[in-house]
Design a protein around this motif. Structure first.
Motif, mmCIF file in Angstrom:
data_model
loop_
_atom_site.group_PDB
_atom_site.id
_atom_site.type_symbol
_atom_site.label_atom_id
_atom_site.label_comp_id
_atom_site.label_asym_id
_atom_site.label_seq_id
_atom_site.Cartn_x
_atom_site.Cartn_y
_atom_site.Cartn_z
ATOM 1 N N LEU A 1 48.361 41.088 35.200
ATOM 2 C CA LEU A 1 48.087 39.798 34.517
ATOM 3 C C LEU A 1 48.884 38.680 35.031
ATOM 4 C CD1 LEU A 1 46.059 38.738 33.078
ATOM 5 C CD2 LEU A 1 47.225 39.489 30.633
ATOM 6 N N SER B 1 44.765 35.375 34.414
ATOM 7 C CA SER B 1 43.511 33.846 33.493
ATOM 8 C C SER B 1 43.888 32.566 33.684
ATOM 9 C CB SER B 1 44.629 34.839 32.070
ATOM 10 O OG SER B 1 45.864 33.960 32.126
ATOM 11 N N THR C 1 44.293 40.081 38.079
ATOM 12 C CA THR C 1 44.110 39.331 37.074
ATOM 13 C C THR C 1 44.951 38.497 36.890
ATOM 14 O OG1 THR C 1 43.224 41.307 36.510
ATOM 15 C CG2 THR C 1 43.006 40.121 34.478
ATOM 16 N N THR D 1 41.071 37.017 40.696
ATOM 17 C CA THR D 1 41.140 38.268 40.128
ATOM 18 C C THR D 1 40.117 38.970 41.021
ATOM 19 O OG1 THR D 1 41.509 37.588 37.603
ATOM 20 C CG2 THR D 1 40.255 39.345 38.043
ATOM 21 N N PRO E 1 42.031 31.543 38.692
ATOM 22 C CA PRO E 1 41.081 32.705 38.609
ATOM 23 C C PRO E 1 39.961 33.382 39.080
ATOM 24 C CG PRO E 1 41.356 30.791 37.137
ATOM 25 C CD PRO E 1 42.448 30.440 38.011
ATOM 26 N N GLN F 1 45.616 46.453 41.103
ATOM 27 C CA GLN F 1 44.938 45.177 40.355
ATOM 28 C C GLN F 1 45.354 44.159 39.862
ATOM 29 O OE1 GLN F 1 41.673 45.390 38.308
ATOM 30 N NE2 GLN F 1 41.907 43.333 38.495
ATOM 31 N N ALA G 1 36.564 41.529 44.171
ATOM 32 C CA ALA G 1 36.449 40.940 43.238
ATOM 33 C C ALA G 1 35.026 41.312 42.098
ATOM 34 C CB ALA G 1 35.883 39.560 42.774
#
Length: 120
Positions: free
Chosen positions: A10, A119, A117, A90, A87, A115, A39
């Protein structure tokens, strides 16, 4: 050839991550390598590719100037340095080994995904 991707996580928009993909079970330097991403609700798309020597690379327009692909044949590893993340970046990122030493977009082996991600 088995491919193990790592380095996802993240991160805030504008931040950076470096993905790694370690290869085993084959002669790494014989393969062109690539990164793809998928995605949620979208098809898997090409991100970047690199030839066996590292001398030739290519990128999707959406990541040009922000992402850098590289490889270390002594470590059987390909990297994806991702800067200025957005973003829309992601996704699950997948590494892949191509057919032969160049990278022409065709995939012979897929790794599992990692993964990422981003933000806002």
């Amino acid at each position: 050839v088995q491919l193990q991707a790592s380095g996802g996580g993240l991160v805030q928009a504008g931040g950076s991550l470096r993905l790694s993909c370690a290869a085993s079970g084959g002669t790494f330097r014989l393969y062109g390598m690539g990164w793809f991403r998928q995605a949620p609700g979208k098809e898997r798309e090409f991100v970047s590719g690199i030839a066996w020597s590292g001398g030739s690379t290519n990128y999707a327009d959406s990541v040009k100037g922000r992402f850098t692909i590289s490889r270390d044949n002594a470590k059987n590893t390909v990297y994806l340095q991702m800067n200025s993340l957005k973003p829309e970046g992601t996704a699950v990122y997948y590494c892949a080994a191509g057919y032969g030493g160049s990278w022409d977009g065709r995939v012979e082996y897929w790794g599992q995904g990692t993964q990422v991600t981003v933000s806002s």
